[in-house]
Design an enzyme around this catalytic site. Structure first.
Site, PDB file in Angstrom:
ATOM      1  N   ARG A  85      11.674   3.925   2.236  1.00 38.86           N
ATOM      2  CA  ARG A  85      11.336   3.032   3.356  1.00 38.86           C
ATOM      3  C   ARG A  85      12.571   2.210   3.675  1.00 38.86           C
ATOM      4  O   ARG A  85      13.215   1.667   2.777  1.00 38.86           O
ATOM      5  CB  ARG A  85      10.184   2.108   2.972  1.00 38.86           C
TER       6      ARG A  85
ATOM      7  N   LYS B  92      26.574  -4.389  -4.105  1.00 36.93           N
ATOM      8  CA  LYS B  92      28.020  -4.437  -4.388  1.00 36.93           C
ATOM      9  C   LYS B  92      28.811  -3.735  -3.291  1.00 36.93           C
ATOM     10  O   LYS B  92      29.992  -3.485  -3.438  1.00 36.93           O
ATOM     11  CB  LYS B  92      28.315  -3.733  -5.724  1.00 36.93           C
TER      12      LYS B  92
ATOM     13  N   HIS C 106       6.206   6.140  11.001  1.00 33.19           N
ATOM     14  CA  HIS C 106       5.580   5.999   9.680  1.00 33.19           C
ATOM     15  C   HIS C 106       4.664   7.211   9.500  1.00 33.19           C
ATOM     16  O   HIS C 106       3.439   7.107   9.563  1.00 33.19           O
ATOM     17  CB  HIS C 106       4.782   4.693   9.633  1.00 33.19           C
TER      18      HIS C 106
ATOM     19  N   ARG D 125       0.802  -1.223   0.000  1.00 37.20           N
ATOM     20  CA  ARG D 125       0.000   0.000   0.000  1.00 37.20           C
ATOM     21  C   ARG D 125       0.835   1.274   0.000  1.00 37.20           C
ATOM     22  O   ARG D 125       0.530   2.211  -0.739  1.00 37.20           O
ATOM     23  CB  ARG D 125      -0.931   0.028   1.223  1.00 37.20           C
ATOM     24  N   THR D 126       1.856   1.324   0.842  1.00 31.49           N
ATOM     25  CA  THR D 126       2.621   2.574   0.934  1.00 31.49           C
ATOM     26  C   THR D 126       3.326   2.848  -0.392  1.00 31.49           C
ATOM     27  O   THR D 126       3.342   3.974  -0.884  1.00 31.49           O
ATOM     28  CB  THR D 126       3.637   2.510   2.101  1.00 31.49           C
TER      29      THR D 126
HETATM   30  N1  ASP Z   1       1.966  -1.291   6.739  1.00 28.52           N
HETATM   31  C1  ASP Z   1       2.281  -0.837   8.065  1.00 28.52           C
HETATM   32  C2  ASP Z   1       3.764  -0.565   8.192  1.00 28.52           C
HETATM   33  O1  ASP Z   1       4.468  -0.561   7.201  1.00 28.52           O
HETATM   34  C3  ASP Z   1       1.770  -1.747   9.120  1.00 28.52           C
HETATM   35  C4  ASP Z   1       2.343  -3.141   9.161  1.00 28.52           C
HETATM   36  O2  ASP Z   1       3.219  -3.486   8.365  1.00 28.52           O
HETATM   37  O3  ASP Z   1       1.873  -3.886  10.019  1.00 28.52           O
HETATM   38  O4  ASP Z   1       4.232  -0.324   9.279  1.00 28.52           O
END
Ligand code: ASP
Length: 358
Positions: free
Chosen positions: A139, A118, A172, A89-90
């Site tokens: 991320r 590398k 987050h 989703r993110t």
């Molecule tokens: N999608 C959220 C996160 O990236 C929650 C999870 O992974 O549980 O933190």
């Protein structure tokens, strides 16, 4: 105005989150973030501005003419999605948000496919991305890496913004923004978000979305927070300390049913077992009382909502999915709009969109 170019990394790193905030703002004096790294960058005014912009983008995008207008707003920009931790989703909602605004994107979703494999450092990788792109949405499993990269880039010849799309067990911020947007929308015709009770349930110890959202909720008046978890996964001390310091009403309990009865929102989370120090550690914890099913649904108020950052395992029974109070699907879509708003704001285009003729 505080500038990242005028402070060493060591001095910046040592500051508290609220003291770091002015170093990360847009230079236009709006107080809105340039680098978005943690929830402490958003006060109520910033949240309301972003939600209004998200609503505006959502509305404009409804017509073909409006959608084409939006697609032109940032057509001159490119964004890099640098995800070295799993994401559905993110990743996709940031990608879709970029597409709405006409931003061209590139991505690395696995460090094993980049030169990091590398032996290239994160610093060199991010420097490389900045040669080709105008924003990095990242991320990482490492706490604080996005901060370090923001400092590095601000001190490079290509100072582009960093957007933290999840940093380890820590923060987050964009998930918390979409959660707040969902809460605001859910209660906007029902007396607003102030004075509500929000319950967090599940793995509160390692869930970064909980830390970020708990903080954002402190921007509103009279919100009570209830934390429901097994002892070993209860809300961490730093979150509790912030609430205590701000005089926020909160409760720590193991009783989901009692909490459900008095809640306006129940925010379920999965067990974050990817952080177990030994494989299978989480499985030894009895989590059976920390699941939301038909019995909890029956106790939930008629205007209350169920939320989840997703992915879900079995902490919300599928029998809840079609209940009008199940907000997790809409929450997901809200993520796309609020991220589009944040990206537009980061590039200084909030007013342009707010004041356009659509
Ligand atoms: N999608 C959220 C996160 O990236 C929650 C999870 O992974 O549980 O933190």
């Amino acid at each position: 105005m505080a500038k990242l170019t005028e402070i060493s990394w060591e001095d910046f790193e040592a500051l508290g989150l609220e003291a770091k905030k002015p170093f990360l703002e847009l230079p236009d004096g709006s107080g809105m973030p340039y680098h978005t790294l943690f929830a402490q960058q958003f006060d109520r005014n910033a949240l309301e501005k972003l939600c209004a912009l998200a609503n505006r983008i959502r509305f404009i995008n409804k017509s073909k003419e409006g959608a084409l207008y939006l697609k032109n707003v940032l057509a001159h920009k490119r964004a890099m999605l640098y995800f070295s931790q799993p994401s559905s989703r993110t990743f996709l909602s940031h990608l879709a948000a970029c597409q709405i605004l006409g931003i061209t994107t590139g991505s690395v979703r696995d460090a094993a496919t980049s030169s990091e494999f590398k032996g290239e450092s994160h610093e060199d990788s991010v420097r490389t991305f900045s040669s080709y792109f105008d924003m990095i949405i990242m991320r990482s499993p490492e706490r604080g890496l996005a901060e370090k990269m923001a400092w590095e880039l601000s001190n490079s010849e290509r100072p582009i913004p960093i957007l933290n799309a999840g940093s380890g067990k820590d923060q987050h911020p964009t998930q918390a923004l979409l959660d707040i947007y969902t809460l605001i929308r859910s209660f906007e015709n029902k007396g607003g978000l102030d004075g509500r009770t929000v319950t967090f349930c599940g793995d509160l110890m390692r869930g970064r979305t909980v830390r970020s959202l708990s903080y954002l909720l402190t921007n509103f008046t009279g919100i009570k927070q209830i934390f429901v978890a097994p002892k070993d996964l209860q809300v961490p001390a730093d979150v509790v300390m912030i609430l205590a310091k701000k005089g926020i009403d909160f409760e720590v309990t193991e009783d989901l049913k009692a909490a459900t009865k008095v809640s306006d929102a129940v925010y379920m989370t999965r067990i974050q077992d990817e952080w177990d120090s030994a494989k299978g550690d989480s499985a030894k914890i009895d989590t059976s009382r920390f699941k939301f099913g038909a019995e909890e649904l029956a106790l939930l108020g008629k205007d209350a909502i169920i939320m989840h950052p997703l992915p879900r395992r079995d902490e919300i029974a599928t029998c809840c999915d079609h209940d009008p109070r199940a907000m997790y699907w809409r929450q997901m879509r809200n993520g796309m709009w609020i991220r589009a708003a944040l990206i537009a704001s980061t590039f200084g285009f909030a007013d342009t969109i707010m004041n356009c003729g659509y």
